[in-house]
Design a protein around this motif. Structure first.
Motif, mmCIF file in Angstrom:
data_model
loop_
_atom_site.group_PDB
_atom_site.id
_atom_site.type_symbol
_atom_site.label_atom_id
_atom_site.label_comp_id
_atom_site.label_asym_id
_atom_site.label_seq_id
_atom_site.Cartn_x
_atom_site.Cartn_y
_atom_site.Cartn_z
ATOM 1 N N THR A 54 0.835 -1.196 0.000
ATOM 2 C CA THR A 54 0.000 0.000 0.000
ATOM 3 C C THR A 54 0.872 1.250 0.000
ATOM 4 O O THR A 54 1.680 1.452 0.901
ATOM 5 C CB THR A 54 -0.933 0.024 1.224
ATOM 6 N N PHE A 55 0.684 2.102 -1.016
ATOM 7 C CA PHE A 55 1.428 3.350 -1.107
ATOM 8 C C PHE A 55 0.715 4.443 -0.308
ATOM 9 O O PHE A 55 -0.510 4.533 -0.311
ATOM 10 C CB PHE A 55 1.551 3.799 -2.565
ATOM 11 N N THR A 56 1.495 5.265 0.370
ATOM 12 C CA THR A 56 0.952 6.377 1.139
ATOM 13 C C THR A 56 0.987 7.661 0.307
ATOM 14 O O THR A 56 1.972 7.938 -0.383
ATOM 15 C CB THR A 56 1.743 6.591 2.431
ATOM 16 N N VAL A 57 -0.093 8.437 0.409
ATOM 17 C CA VAL A 57 -0.245 9.645 -0.403
ATOM 18 C C VAL A 57 -0.599 10.824 0.497
ATOM 19 O O VAL A 57 -1.579 10.758 1.249
ATOM 20 C CB VAL A 57 -1.356 9.461 -1.461
ATOM 21 N N ALA A 58 0.178 11.884 0.425
ATOM 22 C CA ALA A 58 -0.136 13.127 1.139
ATOM 23 C C ALA A 58 -0.830 14.065 0.158
ATOM 24 O O ALA A 58 -0.285 14.391 -0.895
ATOM 25 C CB ALA A 58 1.129 13.779 1.682
ATOM 26 N N VAL A 59 -2.049 14.462 0.503
ATOM 27 C CA VAL A 59 -2.857 15.307 -0.376
ATOM 28 C C VAL A 59 -2.752 16.762 0.081
ATOM 29 O O VAL A 59 -3.028 17.077 1.245
ATOM 30 C CB VAL A 59 -4.331 14.850 -0.363
ATOM 31 N N MET A 60 -2.344 17.647 -0.834
ATOM 32 C CA MET A 60 -2.146 19.051 -0.497
ATOM 33 C C MET A 60 -2.774 19.942 -1.567
ATOM 34 O O MET A 60 -2.932 19.520 -2.721
ATOM 35 C CB MET A 60 -0.654 19.361 -0.352
ATOM 36 N N VAL A 61 -3.119 21.158 -1.178
ATOM 37 C CA VAL A 61 -3.707 22.130 -2.099
ATOM 38 C C VAL A 61 -2.843 23.387 -2.112
ATOM 39 O O VAL A 61 -2.697 24.066 -1.087
ATOM 40 C CB VAL A 61 -5.147 22.498 -1.679
ATOM 41 N N ASN A 62 -2.240 23.659 -3.254
ATOM 42 C CA ASN A 62 -1.386 24.840 -3.415
ATOM 43 C C ASN A 62 -0.369 25.004 -2.279
ATOM 44 O O ASN A 62 -0.240 26.089 -1.678
ATOM 45 C CB ASN A 62 -2.238 26.113 -3.509
ATOM 46 N N PRO A 63 0.382 23.955 -1.963
ATOM 47 C CA PRO A 63 1.365 24.093 -0.877
ATOM 48 C C PRO A 63 2.552 24.940 -1.309
ATOM 49 O O PRO A 63 2.870 25.039 -2.500
ATOM 50 C CB PRO A 63 1.799 22.641 -0.629
#
Length: 209
Positions: A54-63
């Motif tokens: 399982t791959f981990t994903v960090a979700v960000m908006v305009n960082p």
């Protein structure tokens, strides 16, 4: 078909979802989201429940670069998923730091498919979601006929209002076909708390031939 579950936060819920072995698990770092992760260290500690598949994903908006680096320096995330107006240059700078990039594009009838070419070399996976003010997690679908304009070889995940009611139709898409799906709000008991029984049924449907 690959599947990604997005928007967990609690240790126990992460453990329950991890037992289903999704291909990706996404964690949201966007203060305006009801699924926002406030304690990064506590979240990373919960990754002990995950398996290597399982791959981990960090979700960000305009960082900013600094905000993205804070996530990357933990060495706990395989992907950064970018949900804002990030440029190809920004995506390339993130990729150069050793993580893969998923770039989200919000879909409506005004979507300009020609912009995708500029991201080809700096994005590992594209993600197409419904255009809303909250940058995802709306539970709304977009017109999947818009996918017909995509290049045949474009690697992408389908998102936006996916549920047990429409997932079989998503599996039949061939215009071009998605590599996988990304689910969130339609598989929740409440924001950031995933309904494990619904996810079990989702997995069963995805594995059907």
């Amino acid at each position: 078909m690959l599947w990604k579950v997005c928007g967990m936060r609690s240790d126990e819920n992460i453990r329950q979802v991890a037992k289903l072995r999704p291909d990706f698990m996404g964690f949201i770092f966007y203060p305006k989201s009801p699924r926002h992760v406030e304690d990064l260290d506590q979240l990373v500690e919960s990754f002990r429940h995950l398996n290597e598949e399982t791959f981990t994903v960090a979700v960000m908006v305009n960082p900013t670069i600094a905000e993205a680096e804070r996530i990357i320096k933990t060495r706990s995330f395989d992907y950064l998923q970018l949900h804002g107006k990030e440029t190809p240059e920004f995506c390339a700078s993130i990729k150069a730091k050793g993580v893969k990039v998923i770039k989200n594009f919000a879909m409506d009838e005004n979507f300009d498919v020609t912009q995708l070419d500029r991201y080809r070399k700096c994005v590992d996976l594209f993600l197409f979601d419904t255009k809303t003010k909250q940058h995802g997690g709306s539970g709304e679908t977009f017109d999947w006929k818009l996918l017909e304009q995509l290049p045949e070889d474009l690697p992408y995940l389908l998102s936006g209002g996916l549920s047990l009611k429409n997932i079989k139709r998503a599996k039949r898409l061939h215009a071009p076909a998605p590599q996988g799906i990304d689910v969130n709000s339609r598989f929740e008991i409440e924001p950031a708390l995933k309904d494990v029984e619904k996810l079990k049924e989702l997995k069963r449907i995805l594995k059907e031939k």
